[in-house]
Each structure stands twice: as structure tokens, then as C-alpha cells.
Design an enzyme around this catalytic site. Structure first.
Site, short mmCIF file in Angstrom:
data_model
loop_
_atom_site.label_atom_id
_atom_site.label_comp_id
_atom_site.label_asym_id
_atom_site.label_seq_id
_atom_site.Cartn_x
_atom_site.Cartn_y
_atom_site.Cartn_z
N ILE A 177 -88.33 40.02 -66.84
CA ILE A 177 -89.01 40.48 -65.63
C ILE A 177 -90.44 40.88 -65.97
CG2 ILE A 177 -89.04 42.24 -63.82
CD1 ILE A 177 -85.93 42.41 -64.24
N LYS A 178 -91.36 40.45 -65.13
CA LYS A 178 -92.78 40.82 -65.22
C LYS A 178 -93.08 41.75 -64.06
CE LYS A 178 -97.26 38.72 -64.34
NZ LYS A 178 -97.92 37.53 -63.84
#
Length: 165
Positions: A78-79
């Protein structure tokens, strides 16, 4: 597949309409499933809507919930934004979280310090765009970031080594 090795899929929640939020989650799930069927890992991107209007606590809560939803929907990484009490966000989400750099900071040294803070708070890595691309020395800043993030070199030492301010 045209040579792609992974896919990036964004998710927006808290749009002001529950129906739209549900549709966004449904679409993310379908895209994530399709990517996995093709053997492609998914980097999920979570940016709270109107994040600049949120206070620190609201931003923290939204990112914490958003990251957990992305994990539950199948994201491989996840960014997202770095937020207050980032350690709690990381602890509540078993998949790696990459912290983004956000707006250009005042100096390259500030970017190095920010990267160090993110990693020390549990980020699995960083995603810096503007802070690198708008630097007067982008190659040197990238090398310094690698040393700060991967080799635990102090920001000041890395900045001095690469002639950054």
C-alpha cells in the site's frame, strides 16, 4: 501484459456518498482480483479525499481504516500518506505500507529526515516523486535516500556525502 510487472490501483473513500464509496470498493476488488489472476502483484494507493481539510487525528483514522480495507481486499503493498502515529497504522495492517513524500520540502536534507522518520515509524519503504524530481541534485538525492532508508545512514551524513543541503 505488455511487460508490466505489477499494477497500481487507487481507492477513494469518504467521498460524501455511501453509494459511490461502495462502488469504489467493488471496483477496487474486481481490479485487484483481475490483476492477481494474471499473476500481477497489486500496489494499492490510498489518498483520503480532501486530505488537506483533515486534522491530524482525522487523517490518521482515515488512513488506518483505508489501509486495512485495502489489505482485506487483496493489496500486496500500500502507498499512502505518512500520518500521525504511523506506527499504529502499520501495526493494524499486515501488508507492507510505503509512505509517500508529498509536497516538495524546503530542502533535500528535510527530505532525507522525513524519509528516516517514515522508516523509523514502520514504513516498509518510501515513494518520493516531487522531492526527488524538483531537487537540484536528483541523482545524488536518490543515492542519499537509499543510504538513509536501506543502510540506516543519518540524513546529515548522507547529505554531506552527496553535497546536498
Amino acid at each position: 501484459l505488455m511487460g508490466a510487472q505489477m499494477v497500481l490501483i487507487s481507492l477513494s473513500l469518504q467521498t460524501g456518498e455511501q453509494k459511490r464509496d461502495a462502488e469504489n470498493i467493488d471496483l477496487f476488488g474486481k481490479l485487484c482480483s483481475q490483476a492477481h489472476q494474471l499473476g500481477m502483484p497489486v500496489i494499492a494507493e490510498y489518498f483520503p479525499v480532501d486530505f488537506e481539510k483533515l486534522d491530524e487525528e482525522q487523517l490518521h483514522n482515515e488512513i488506518k481504516i483505508g489501509c486495512r480495507i485495502l489489505y482485506e481486499m487483496g493489496a500486496d503493498a500500500i502507498k499512502t500518506f505518512y500520518a500521525k502515529n504511523f506506527e499504529q497504522i502499520v501495526a493494524g495492517c499486515p501488508t507492507p505500507i510505503l509512505a509517500l513524500g508529498g509536497e516538495r520540502l524546503a530542502s533535500d536534507l528535510d527530505a532525507l529526515k522525513y524519509a528516516q522518520q517514515q522508516i523509523q515509524s514502520g514504513a516498509a519503504g518510501i515513494v518520493f516523486g516531487r522531492n526527488v524530481m524538483q531537487s537540484k541534485k536528483p541523482i545524488e538525492l536518490q543515492k542519499a535516500l537509499i543510504e538513509v532508508v536501506k543502510q540506516n545512514v543519518s540524513p546529515e551524513e548522507a547529505a554531506a556525502k552527496y553535497g546536498l543541503k
